[in-house]
Write an enzyme that holds these catalytic residues in place. Structure first.
Site, PDB file in Angstrom:
ATOM      1  N   HIS E  15       0.839  -1.190   0.000  1.00  0.00           N
ATOM      2  CA  HIS E  15       0.000   0.000   0.000  1.00  0.00           C
ATOM      3  C   HIS E  15       0.882   1.252   0.000  1.00  0.00           C
ATOM      4  O   HIS E  15       2.107   1.161   0.055  1.00  0.00           O
ATOM      5  CB  HIS E  15      -0.986   0.009   1.192  1.00  0.00           C
ATOM      6  CG  HIS E  15      -0.408   0.400   2.519  1.00  0.00           C
ATOM      7  ND1 HIS E  15      -1.169   0.928   3.536  1.00  0.00           N
ATOM      8  CD2 HIS E  15       0.853   0.332   3.005  1.00  0.00           C
ATOM      9  CE1 HIS E  15      -0.408   1.149   4.596  1.00  0.00           C
ATOM     10  NE2 HIS E  15       0.816   0.814   4.310  1.00  0.00           N
ATOM     11  N   CYS E  34       5.830   6.474   4.304  1.00  0.00           N
ATOM     12  CA  CYS E  34       4.646   5.740   3.844  1.00  0.00           C
ATOM     13  C   CYS E  34       4.113   6.290   2.527  1.00  0.00           C
ATOM     14  O   CYS E  34       3.239   5.683   1.900  1.00  0.00           O
ATOM     15  CB  CYS E  34       3.535   5.800   4.895  1.00  0.00           C
ATOM     16  SG  CYS E  34       3.995   5.025   6.437  1.00  0.00           S
ATOM     17  N   HIS E  40       5.096   0.326  -0.487  1.00  0.00           N
ATOM     18  CA  HIS E  40       5.793  -0.538   0.460  1.00  0.00           C
ATOM     19  C   HIS E  40       4.743  -1.551   0.924  1.00  0.00           C
ATOM     20  O   HIS E  40       3.631  -1.567   0.373  1.00  0.00           O
ATOM     21  CB  HIS E  40       6.372   0.283   1.630  1.00  0.00           C
ATOM     22  CG  HIS E  40       5.338   0.901   2.508  1.00  0.00           C
ATOM     23  ND1 HIS E  40       4.644   2.033   2.153  1.00  0.00           N
ATOM     24  CD2 HIS E  40       4.838   0.533   3.716  1.00  0.00           C
ATOM     25  CE1 HIS E  40       3.780   2.345   3.104  1.00  0.00           C
ATOM     26  NE2 HIS E  40       3.867   1.447   4.062  1.00  0.00           N
ATOM     27  N   HIS E  42       3.322  -4.795   4.034  1.00  0.00           N
ATOM     28  CA  HIS E  42       3.303  -5.331   5.395  1.00  0.00           C
ATOM     29  C   HIS E  42       2.780  -6.769   5.410  1.00  0.00           C
ATOM     30  O   HIS E  42       2.035  -7.176   4.522  1.00  0.00           O
ATOM     31  CB  HIS E  42       2.378  -4.481   6.289  1.00  0.00           C
ATOM     32  CG  HIS E  42       2.807  -3.071   6.461  1.00  0.00           C
ATOM     33  ND1 HIS E  42       3.912  -2.717   7.191  1.00  0.00           N
ATOM     34  CD2 HIS E  42       2.298  -1.905   5.977  1.00  0.00           C
ATOM     35  CE1 HIS E  42       4.059  -1.394   7.172  1.00  0.00           C
ATOM     36  NE2 HIS E  42       3.099  -0.873   6.436  1.00  0.00           N
ATOM     37  N   ASP E  80      -4.871 -10.678   0.466  1.00  0.00           N
ATOM     38  CA  ASP E  80      -3.545 -11.309   0.500  1.00  0.00           C
ATOM     39  C   ASP E  80      -2.849 -11.154  -0.850  1.00  0.00           C
ATOM     40  O   ASP E  80      -3.423 -11.434  -1.903  1.00  0.00           O
ATOM     41  CB  ASP E  80      -3.689 -12.798   0.841  1.00  0.00           C
ATOM     42  CG  ASP E  80      -2.333 -13.420   1.110  1.00  0.00           C
ATOM     43  OD1 ASP E  80      -1.453 -12.733   1.654  1.00  0.00           O
ATOM     44  OD2 ASP E  80      -2.137 -14.597   0.761  1.00  0.00           O
ATOM     45  N   HIS E  81      -1.597 -10.713  -0.781  1.00  0.00           N
ATOM     46  CA  HIS E  81      -0.790 -10.470  -1.982  1.00  0.00           C
ATOM     47  C   HIS E  81      -1.463  -9.469  -2.918  1.00  0.00           C
ATOM     48  O   HIS E  81      -1.328  -9.549  -4.133  1.00  0.00           O
ATOM     49  CB  HIS E  81      -0.458 -11.782  -2.711  1.00  0.00           C
ATOM     50  CG  HIS E  81       0.597 -12.572  -1.995  1.00  0.00           C
ATOM     51  ND1 HIS E  81       0.345 -13.231  -0.822  1.00  0.00           N
ATOM     52  CD2 HIS E  81       1.910 -12.786  -2.262  1.00  0.00           C
ATOM     53  CE1 HIS E  81       1.461 -13.831  -0.406  1.00  0.00           C
ATOM     54  NE2 HIS E  81       2.419 -13.576  -1.256  1.00  0.00           N
ATOM     55  N   GLU E 128      -0.502  -3.921  11.803  1.00  0.00           N
ATOM     56  CA  GLU E 128       0.249  -3.556  10.600  1.00  0.00           C
ATOM     57  C   GLU E 128       1.714  -3.962  10.761  1.00  0.00           C
ATOM     58  O   GLU E 128       2.366  -4.406   9.828  1.00  0.00           O
ATOM     59  CB  GLU E 128       0.150  -2.047  10.380  1.00  0.00           C
ATOM     60  CG  GLU E 128       0.719  -1.588   9.056  1.00  0.00           C
ATOM     61  CD  GLU E 128       0.604  -0.080   8.896  1.00  0.00           C
ATOM     62  OE1 GLU E 128      -0.400   0.356   8.306  1.00  0.00           O
ATOM     63  OE2 GLU E 128       1.488   0.655   9.346  1.00  0.00           O
TER      64      GLU E 128
END
Lengths: 139, 139, 139, 139, 139, 139
Positions: E15, E34, E40, E42, E80-81, E128
């Site tokens: 994100h 950010c 980037h 998480h 996810d991913h 996060e």
């Protein structure tokens, strides 16, 4: 070049430590509460490490999804929600399912198939609790 | 006498696994969800181990604050909140940023400076998730 | 056959890093906040690994309860809720209680008694924080 | 709409539990090993929770970096590598630095400044070890 | 009688925090690293809590496997991913994918289906990093 | 003033989920692998929270060592290395030992004795695995 890749899997199982040839007192003396006839159990944490050179195109030693599939089919599907003394084909009956013995049995169960996938098995590490774990390097 | 000292650092980064010469289908087949064009990311956990004899006066192999500073300047400042495919000077473009490859690139980036601080680099270990990590020992 | 068995124990202790022959400025420069005269402290996490062949009857390298008892009597009872600079018989006065030094002192304190129990000491690993740990393999 | 945001910080400190008006025996009876005159210490894990409505533009209750800065300046810089009985301005002398008391003192130290940043303090939670923690909600 | 049952799921995603109407400087000032244009990411840790009375026969509030299935289909399979700014149908475009906002969107996505399974949604909690998490209780 | 104090204890146990009145197929359909006749097991992580005002002299809500002793005598000594369906006096036979039910039985077992020690029981929280836990607040 040798890089090591580790995959964690988990399984929950029952077991007890009990030598048939011994009296109840002997079993209690050596194994303590682990000899409870009615079983006890653990959440096992399994770490399997393979080694090899990363492929220049994919960057993989072996595809970690293939490693996970092998571990699930050969180990987790057999041990998860099982009784380690009774239910698992690759654990010989009458052998104590201690963490030290389990890492050796798991090694033997997966070594060949990992080799067929182009990597080399390096270590099987198994946590019985957060305070106890065993490792086997094949020697 | 040889003692091993390990320092943990953390960074959060985006990446994808994607071979330019391959079709989308091939990429999906090999890399699965990791090939998502729009990227995904991880909280990486880095463990760097150095070895040496503790200094008789300070009790240090090397000052762990110096080790942390090297790791921050050479690794974390470059990788944290970065895109591992695009943003990092010491990761060659076109090379897959798999965990296996990252530990090798990080090793090469820090080995010399740790030697200049009187210790020897022993291991670079990197967790991509709680279930997957890679290690490199320089060989 | 060689299998490795690890037991974790924990202790909480105070310490400071301070060289008597140095000025306050020197101590501050080298040890930073660790040189606070009024002490600071940590929750230490100790992992002791022994190796050997599992006994064919018990499946034990050594009984993990005996390992735990040795660690409690020789290490934890002495270090837990102690001052590492002042209170521990096997830590020489004037030596800095760094994690690197502590793993060596702990090794020497327990090596013999583990041998007497039929196993071989392999590694003493000590976490000072979640970000720093040291290991010693006896060489 | 009320969303809760938590930031973790860490500090390492020494302390002892000791009532001046009591004999050594009384102190030992009530506080056990925590009454060691030479101090002991812990790695403390602090979780501070604030609440509020996420800002429609930034998506923030308050900027977590500002929360972290407040916690560092008002709490961590004062408590990290300190002696909790002697070194901290906002912990009254003679008061036992138990985890239960610490969460109240930390609450009072930061409540106002969090309000000035547009959020409301909800909870101060402090781990003394992995087995013991205290929480305070301001009431 | 009210018992609370929590299920953890995990997803890894990319994100960035970026307000389109703002200059690059403004974005950098508010969001810091950010706001990196190249994203980037998480490893997110999701904890969903439902409440209700345990069924007298099964001992279940709701079958935790059904809870897990709902979370996988409605949340994990989508996030996810993924890229949280671009790829997820239930996250409005242009809204910042902060942890505070994500817990609200996830709540809205699953609340109804949990009610259809006989339980009541109590809390959506999302980590996060190990140092930052948000919670939403539906109010 | 109300402060909350939590103590963690651990126990390892076997159990199965099985309704006697149901066929094997029904049990399998509802409980899946948890219905294995030969049992399975878990490492349970128990968190018990009490509340009260810290004593002005000791700084204690109640002495955490007394809390630990109650939990060991009333809960851990009975559940550790036990079979939860067969061995525990305060778990009614025929009732499923789900995590949801266990937190209620544990609450009832300890509530009174905590009150006698001057504190009030606030929450019983039990992890069955790292992915599943239940909480009970007495209502």
């Amino acid at each position: 070049m040798k890089v090591y890749l580790t995959r964690r899997e988990r399984f929950n199982a029952a077991h007890k430590l009990w030598v048939e040839d011994w009296s109840e007192e002997q079993n209690k003396e050596v194994f303590g509460k682990c000899s409870n006839k009615n079983w006890h159990g653990h959440n096992y944490d399994l770490f399997v490490t393979v080694k090899g050179a990363p492929d220049p195109v994919t960057g993989f030693i072996m595809n970690v999804k293939d490693l996970s599939k092998i571990l699930k089919r050969r180990v987790v599907d057999k041990l998860d929600h099982s009784n380690l003394n009774m239910d698992v084909d690759f654990i010989p009956k009458g052998i104590q399912p201690t963490t030290e013995n389990l890492v050796v049995f798991i090694w033997r169960e997966i070594e060949e198939e990992i080799k067929e996938n182009g990597a080399e098995l390096h270590c099987v590490k198994l946590y019985e609790t957060e305070n106890i774990f065993a490792e086997y390097y094949g020697e």
